[in-house]
Enzyme design. Structure first.
Site, PDB file in Angstrom:
ATOM      1  N   GLY A  71     -71.249 -37.737 -11.146  1.00  0.00           N
ATOM      2  CA  GLY A  71     -72.416 -36.921 -10.825  1.00  0.00           C
ATOM      3  C   GLY A  71     -72.020 -35.620 -10.150  1.00  0.00           C
ATOM      4  O   GLY A  71     -72.599 -34.559 -10.414  1.00  0.00           O
ATOM      5  N   THR A  72     -71.043 -35.685  -9.296  1.00  0.00           N
ATOM      6  CA  THR A  72     -70.609 -34.484  -8.574  1.00  0.00           C
ATOM      7  C   THR A  72     -70.127 -33.420  -9.559  1.00  0.00           C
ATOM      8  O   THR A  72     -70.488 -32.241  -9.441  1.00  0.00           O
ATOM      9  CB  THR A  72     -69.474 -34.850  -7.583  1.00  0.00           C
ATOM     10  OG1 THR A  72     -69.983 -35.837  -6.678  1.00  0.00           O
ATOM     11  CG2 THR A  72     -68.986 -33.643  -6.813  1.00  0.00           C
ATOM     12  N   ASN A 150     -81.409 -39.643  -2.353  1.00  0.00           N
ATOM     13  CA  ASN A 150     -80.563 -40.831  -2.240  1.00  0.00           C
ATOM     14  C   ASN A 150     -80.777 -41.600  -0.942  1.00  0.00           C
ATOM     15  O   ASN A 150     -80.564 -42.799  -0.876  1.00  0.00           O
ATOM     16  CB  ASN A 150     -79.083 -40.450  -2.384  1.00  0.00           C
ATOM     17  CG  ASN A 150     -78.716 -39.198  -1.641  1.00  0.00           C
ATOM     18  OD1 ASN A 150     -79.324 -38.145  -1.839  1.00  0.00           O
ATOM     19  ND2 ASN A 150     -77.732 -39.290  -0.772  1.00  0.00           N
ATOM     20  N   GLN A 178     -80.081 -40.501  -8.721  1.00  0.00           N
ATOM     21  CA  GLN A 178     -80.746 -41.681  -8.152  1.00  0.00           C
ATOM     22  C   GLN A 178     -81.984 -42.090  -8.936  1.00  0.00           C
ATOM     23  O   GLN A 178     -82.397 -43.244  -8.869  1.00  0.00           O
ATOM     24  CB  GLN A 178     -81.123 -41.425  -6.682  1.00  0.00           C
ATOM     25  CG  GLN A 178     -79.928 -41.272  -5.769  1.00  0.00           C
ATOM     26  CD  GLN A 178     -79.115 -42.551  -5.601  1.00  0.00           C
ATOM     27  OE1 GLN A 178     -79.566 -43.650  -5.922  1.00  0.00           O
ATOM     28  NE2 GLN A 178     -77.894 -42.417  -5.098  1.00  0.00           N
ATOM     29  N   GLY A 199     -72.960 -42.660 -13.919  1.00  0.00           N
ATOM     30  CA  GLY A 199     -72.932 -44.026 -14.439  1.00  0.00           C
ATOM     31  C   GLY A 199     -72.988 -45.108 -13.376  1.00  0.00           C
ATOM     32  O   GLY A 199     -73.697 -46.095 -13.515  1.00  0.00           O
ATOM     33  N   HIS A 200     -72.237 -44.889 -12.268  1.00  0.00           N
ATOM     34  CA  HIS A 200     -72.084 -46.013 -11.333  1.00  0.00           C
ATOM     35  C   HIS A 200     -73.324 -46.299 -10.505  1.00  0.00           C
ATOM     36  O   HIS A 200     -73.356 -47.274  -9.748  1.00  0.00           O
ATOM     37  CB  HIS A 200     -70.849 -45.824 -10.437  1.00  0.00           C
ATOM     38  CG  HIS A 200     -70.954 -44.792  -9.366  1.00  0.00           C
ATOM     39  ND1 HIS A 200     -71.053 -45.133  -8.035  1.00  0.00           N
ATOM     40  CD2 HIS A 200     -70.952 -43.450  -9.408  1.00  0.00           C
ATOM     41  CE1 HIS A 200     -71.096 -44.012  -7.309  1.00  0.00           C
ATOM     42  NE2 HIS A 200     -71.028 -42.989  -8.115  1.00  0.00           N
ATOM     43  N   THR A 236     -59.280 -35.350 -22.336  1.00  0.00           N
ATOM     44  CA  THR A 236     -59.452 -36.520 -23.209  1.00  0.00           C
ATOM     45  C   THR A 236     -60.536 -37.418 -22.630  1.00  0.00           C
ATOM     46  O   THR A 236     -60.546 -37.707 -21.433  1.00  0.00           O
ATOM     47  CB  THR A 236     -58.114 -37.285 -23.340  1.00  0.00           C
ATOM     48  OG1 THR A 236     -57.159 -36.361 -23.869  1.00  0.00           O
ATOM     49  CG2 THR A 236     -58.234 -38.488 -24.245  1.00  0.00           C
ATOM     50  N   CYS A 324     -73.504 -42.489   5.187  1.00  0.00           N
ATOM     51  CA  CYS A 324     -73.472 -42.912   3.788  1.00  0.00           C
ATOM     52  C   CYS A 324     -72.887 -41.884   2.845  1.00  0.00           C
ATOM     53  O   CYS A 324     -72.243 -42.238   1.883  1.00  0.00           O
ATOM     54  CB  CYS A 324     -74.852 -43.318   3.308  1.00  0.00           C
ATOM     55  SG  CYS A 324     -75.969 -41.950   3.195  1.00  0.00           S
TER      56      CYS A 324
HETATM   57  N1  PLP Z   1     -76.241 -36.804  -6.395  1.00  0.00           N
HETATM   58  C1  PLP Z   1     -76.851 -37.797  -5.744  1.00  0.00           C
HETATM   59  C2  PLP Z   1     -78.311 -37.689  -5.455  1.00  0.00           C
HETATM   60  C3  PLP Z   1     -76.142 -38.926  -5.334  1.00  0.00           C
HETATM   61  O1  PLP Z   1     -76.752 -39.904  -4.673  1.00  0.00           O
HETATM   62  C4  PLP Z   1     -74.757 -38.994  -5.616  1.00  0.00           C
HETATM   63  C5  PLP Z   1     -73.952 -40.144  -5.140  1.00  0.00           C
HETATM   64  O2  PLP Z   1     -74.249 -40.746  -4.137  1.00  0.00           O
HETATM   65  C6  PLP Z   1     -74.166 -37.929  -6.321  1.00  0.00           C
HETATM   66  C7  PLP Z   1     -74.933 -36.856  -6.684  1.00  0.00           C
HETATM   67  C8  PLP Z   1     -72.707 -37.948  -6.662  1.00  0.00           C
HETATM   68  O3  PLP Z   1     -72.456 -38.805  -7.744  1.00  0.00           O
HETATM   69  P1  PLP Z   1     -70.958 -39.323  -8.015  1.00  0.00           P
HETATM   70  O4  PLP Z   1     -70.666 -40.343  -6.976  1.00  0.00           O
HETATM   71  O5  PLP Z   1     -71.023 -39.899  -9.397  1.00  0.00           O
HETATM   72  O6  PLP Z   1     -70.095 -38.130  -7.938  1.00  0.00           O
END
Ligand code: PLP
Length: 396
Positions: A71-72, A150, A178, A199-200, A236, A324
């Site tokens: 996500g980041t 989150n 989220q 994904g996670h 890749t 967190c």
């Molecule tokens: N954005 C939100 C709202 C999140 O809660 C998180 C992870 O806690 C992220 C982005 C980052 O995702 P990732 O852990 O896949 O980089």
């Protein structure tokens, strides 16, 4: 001791179906999806199937999905793409309660000459779309507003915002990390330009994400190199995780309504039970517009970390507003932006549920929590004063 995992906004268990879908691509089917031979080609085909599954979760077209590492990375890609494709525009808009993946990038860009407006939220953690209207100007390169928070689970009016920004021709990205899998998402109804997924958070493994990029949106890749993902993200492909993400998206889509109802019921029972059995507690966030799996509760006059340590002794995993996201003991920026009193910010705990939680998990938390809270309050000088005051008031 069994683990009672109530920290699903941090990460989720990989679904067994997901692991099963992935396993062949971690073992015998190891071809490179870019290779000419059939051995690699079959991996390519599965990646394209996964693209379709992830697209379907948000009602997008498969070619509008590009896979990233998390996500980041998707958040960074969206904002940096705007900065690259609109080089004369130096203004960014976001909110005070975003994830550090957006906030810290904005701070970084601030040191490079960009200006960011951080929109405030009210005491319920809600955003005022009118404040956004006032912030937008000719210099605005992109607006990035999360779909759901989150820490509190509060859902922002992203559909309304997307329509307003579309009318004004302003690029709009939403971090739906989220929200995905917990509430319905539809990019046909909600005209965002870009949308982040991870994904996670929905039972795929860690280290896989996606970015939706609406057809016609100007785009610049963040990771530059080979031609993978149609030249939009080099490197890749993480084939097994992409395939797992596809399966997780399919599971989330097909079980959606039952899961939302189930999670909401468990969460409400947990929340009500804690509010009833533990004095001086409050829920943080707009309960009228919130993810069904999340509750953020402040146990006033005690430290959240102390509660977490005690819960940990029973195998119960949750998280506190402070640690967190950052691993630091700084009080939560989200709760501070909402104006939650200091004594309540420090004692805030986030419980976040998933399909793998049971009624029994909730029973156990409700059984142990009142004692934990009472004991910690007795140890805390503020807590002792507060309990003494309550007893005097009760006698009066
Ligand atoms: N954005 C939100 C709202 C999140 O809660 C998180 C992870 O806690 C992220 C982005 C980052 O995702 P990732 O852990 O896949 O980089």
């Amino acid at each position: 001791m069994t683990t009672i995992y109530l920290d699903n906004n941090a990460t989720t268990r990989t679904a067994p179906e997901v692991l099963e879908a992935m396993t062949p691509y971690l073992t015998e089917l190891y071809g490179n999806p870019s290779s000419m031979h059939t051995f690699g080609g079959q991996v390519h085909k599965k990646i394209e199937d996964a693209r379709g599954q992830v697209a379907a979760l948000i009602n997008a077209e498969p070619e509008e999905i590009l896979f990233t590492s998390c996500g980041t990375e998707s958040d960074n890609t969206a904002l940096m793409s705007a900065v690259e494709t609109y080089p004369l525009k130096k203004h960014l808009i976001t909110t005070r309660v975003e994830h550090p993946a957006v906030l810290n990038l904005c701070h970084h860009l601030g040191r490079k000459g960009f200006r960011t407006t951080y929109l405030p939220v009210n005491a319920l953690g809600q955003l005022d779309p009118a404040a956004l209207d006032n912030a937008v100007d000719d210099d605005t390169a992109i607006v990035s507003i999360m779909f759901a928070n989150n820490e509190t689970g509060v859902i922002f009016p992203v559909e309304t915002i997307a329509h307003r920004l579309q009318e004004q021709g302003i690029l709009f990205h939403t971090d739906a990390v989220q929200a995905a899998g917990k509430i319905p998402l539809d990019v046909k109804k909600t005209p965002v330009n870009m949308l982040t997924l991870s994904g996670h958070k929905l039972h795929a493994p860690k280290g896989i994400g996606a970015l939706y990029v609406r057809k016609g949106t100007r785009f610049h890749p963040y990771i530059i190199g080979g031609h993978q993902e149609h030249g939009r993200r080099a490197g890749t492909e993480n084939a097994a995780s992409i395939i797992g993400f596809g399966k997780a998206a399919e599971l989330a889509r097909t079980n959606h309504l039952e899961e939302i109802t189930y999670l909401g019921r468990l969460r409400d029972r947990l929340e009500q039970g804690l509010l009833n059995s533990c004095p001086h507690t409050r829920v943080n966030g707009d309960i009228a517009s919130r993810l069904p799996n999340t509750t953020n509760i402040s146990f006033e006059y005690i430290e959240g970390e102390a509660i977490l340590l005690r819960l940990n002794e029973y195998g119960i995993c949750a998280s506190s507003g402070s640690a967190c996201t950052s691993g630091s003991l700084e009080p939560s920026h989200v709760l501070r932006a909402m104006g939650v009193p200091y004594t309540a910010v420090h004692g805030s705990i986030r419980f976040s549920l998933s399909r793998y939680n049971s009624e029994k998990d909730i029973d156990t938390v409700l059984e142990v929590m009142p004692n934990i809270i009472q004991e910690l309050r007795e140890l805390s000088p503020f807590g002792r004063d507060m309990q003494a005051n309550s007893q005097v008031q009760a006698k009066e």
